[in-house]
Design a protein around this motif. Structure first.
Motif, short mmCIF file in Angstrom:
data_model
loop_
_atom_site.label_atom_id
_atom_site.label_comp_id
_atom_site.label_asym_id
_atom_site.label_seq_id
_atom_site.Cartn_x
_atom_site.Cartn_y
_atom_site.Cartn_z
N ASP A 1 11.48 0.80 20.58
CA ASP A 1 9.90 1.02 20.71
C ASP A 1 9.23 -0.30 21.05
OD1 ASP A 1 9.90 -0.13 18.33
OD2 ASP A 1 8.67 1.64 17.28
N ASN B 1 17.73 5.28 18.71
CA ASN B 1 16.37 6.04 18.02
C ASN B 1 15.72 4.89 17.21
OD1 ASN B 1 18.01 5.71 15.78
ND2 ASN B 1 18.55 7.89 15.60
N GLN C 1 21.32 7.66 23.77
CA GLN C 1 20.69 8.70 23.29
C GLN C 1 20.85 10.03 24.11
OE1 GLN C 1 16.56 8.12 22.05
NE2 GLN C 1 16.71 9.28 20.45
N ALA D 1 14.52 7.30 24.35
CA ALA D 1 13.27 8.15 24.40
C ALA D 1 11.87 7.25 24.36
CB ALA D 1 13.29 9.25 23.49
N HIS E 1 5.96 8.59 20.23
CA HIS E 1 7.44 8.87 19.48
C HIS E 1 7.87 10.39 19.55
CE1 HIS E 1 7.89 4.85 17.04
NE2 HIS E 1 6.95 4.74 17.95
N PRO E 2 8.92 10.62 19.81
CA PRO E 2 9.13 12.03 19.98
C PRO E 2 9.49 12.58 18.53
CG PRO E 2 11.41 10.60 20.10
CD PRO E 2 10.05 9.70 20.31
N THR F 1 14.54 15.56 16.99
CA THR F 1 15.75 15.04 17.81
C THR F 1 16.09 15.51 19.12
OG1 THR F 1 16.75 14.71 15.68
CG2 THR F 1 18.27 14.56 17.38
N ALA G 1 13.44 14.12 21.62
CA ALA G 1 13.95 12.80 21.92
C ALA G 1 15.14 12.51 22.77
CB ALA G 1 14.27 11.97 20.50
N GLN G 2 16.28 13.33 22.75
CA GLN G 2 17.35 13.53 23.70
C GLN G 2 16.71 13.91 24.92
OE1 GLN G 2 20.51 16.30 22.50
NE2 GLN G 2 22.04 14.78 23.63
N ARG H 1 13.69 13.38 26.41
CA ARG H 1 12.97 12.63 26.99
C ARG H 1 13.93 11.37 27.32
NH1 ARG H 1 8.06 11.24 23.42
NH2 ARG H 1 7.83 9.59 24.64
#
Length: 355
Positions: free
Chosen positions: A115, A157, A199, A293, A300-301, A304, A307-308, A310
């Protein structure tokens, strides 16, 4: 036509006249008008301007844009309204803006978190430091290695930081507390590179590849803290490893070859062409693979799965124009590869005179 002149008067957008009326060549350009108005205004540094006559912009010249295109007569006094354009001045970086001090030996590796909010550094003082980039101070110092820290890598992540050392081990750290989460032992010589599974292929972000001077690459389950695969096929030290977005693992070695492995550990193909050690590998999609992601929005997603999803969207966009691999070697060259086209390099880039 070159001898035709016009009578012109500069004027601001508010109607204020600038300077006396001028007799100008009809073919005077916008660039030449800019020089004139800067002289009239006596500016310390030249600034860009745009010019309008009866709401018609002078882009090329008065002759082309006003007399020919707009039908204005050369007998008329032309009122040239000038307006300053947006002015951006880029200054070259000539000095260091900040120094992060704390390590007591050479810094051997550094990596931003996915990030972008943190920076990790590995050093010859055997420690890993995690820095807060807002305050430019060390947040935590991770201690446990018994020799130089040669490479570090964030999980996609951002929840785990891995470090590889001259002590032949890979250690896992909690970047929030600096606590050691586990040690991965098995290599017989030092660790040369680390690469996490992308990811978009693994939502749990718990598989890590490590390459070593011992000529092998080990695939680790970081949750179970055990080796699940060993890739052995190189005949010399493995200098670099990359986990590609296609799920395959790419390794470069001092045996002058690049090997491509399937995720089950079987050899997919060998790329040859370099005349000396292969020192480094990089993908055109590296940024999307490393950041997963996370993007420039800072969001922030929430889950989980989100996130995958994105991460997959970002990788798909990054790879939409194809994926290319570049390899750098001790033979002073870089080879560019497009494995969707050929197993041979599509370009050989020369110019470096030393390693």
């Amino acid at each position: 036509m070159a001898d035709t002149t016009v009578l012109a008067q500069f004027q601001t957008a508010d109607g204020e006249k600038t300077g006396p009326p001028l007799s100008l060549p009809a073919n005077v350009t916008a660039e030449q008008l800019t020089v004139l108005i800067n002289k009239f205004l006596e500016t310390s540094e030249p600034r860009p301007y745009s010019f309008y006559i009866d709401e018609h912009e002078v882009v090329r010249s008065i002759q082309t844009d006003i007399i020919d295109a707009a039908g204005k007569s050369t007998e008329d006094t032309l009122v040239i309204v000038y307006q300053p354009q947006a002015f951006f001045k880029v200054r070259a970086v000539t000095r260091c803006s900040s120094s992060l001090t704390g390590h007591t030996e050479a810094v051997l590796s550094a990596s931003f978190s996915p990030d972008g909010s943190q920076l990790a550094s590995g050093s010859g003082d055997t420690t890993v430091r995690i820095w807060d980039l807002s305050t430019e101070t060390p947040r935590v110092t991770c201690k446990g290695h018994r020799n130089w820290v040669l490479c570090i890598g964030w999980s996609p992540n951002g929840r785990v930081l891995a470090s590889g050392s001259m002590d032949n081990t890979v250690r896992l750290w909690d970047p929030e507390t600096g606590r050691e989460l586990g040690m991965l032992g098995g290599h017989r010589k030092w660790i040369t590179a680390l690469s996490w599974e992308p990811q978009h292929l693994n939502a749990q972000c718990n598989r890590l590849a490590s390459s070593s001077k011992d000529g092998t690459v080990r695939i680790w389950d970081t949750t179970l803290r055990r080796c699940v695969l060993t890739l052995s096929g190189h005949t010399a030290a493995v200098t670099c490893v990359k986990w590609g977005g296609d799920g395959r693992i790419y390794t470069g070695s001092q045996d002058k070859s690049i090997k491509v492995w399937n995720s089950d550990g079987t050899l997919y193909k060998t790329l040859s062409g370099h005349a000396h050690w292969v020192n480094t590998l990089a993908f055109s999609t590296d940024f999307a693979l490393r950041t997963g992601a996370f993007d420039h929005t800072g969001k922030h997603p929430s889950t989980t799965e989100d996130a995958q999803r994105r991460a997959l969207e970002r990788y798909t966009e990054a790879s939409s124009r194809g994926v290319r691999l570049v390899s750098g070697s001790d033979d002073f060259t870089m080879h560019l590869w497009d494995l969707s086209v050929s197993s041979k390099p599509i370009a050989r880039m020369t110019g470096h005179q030393k390693v």
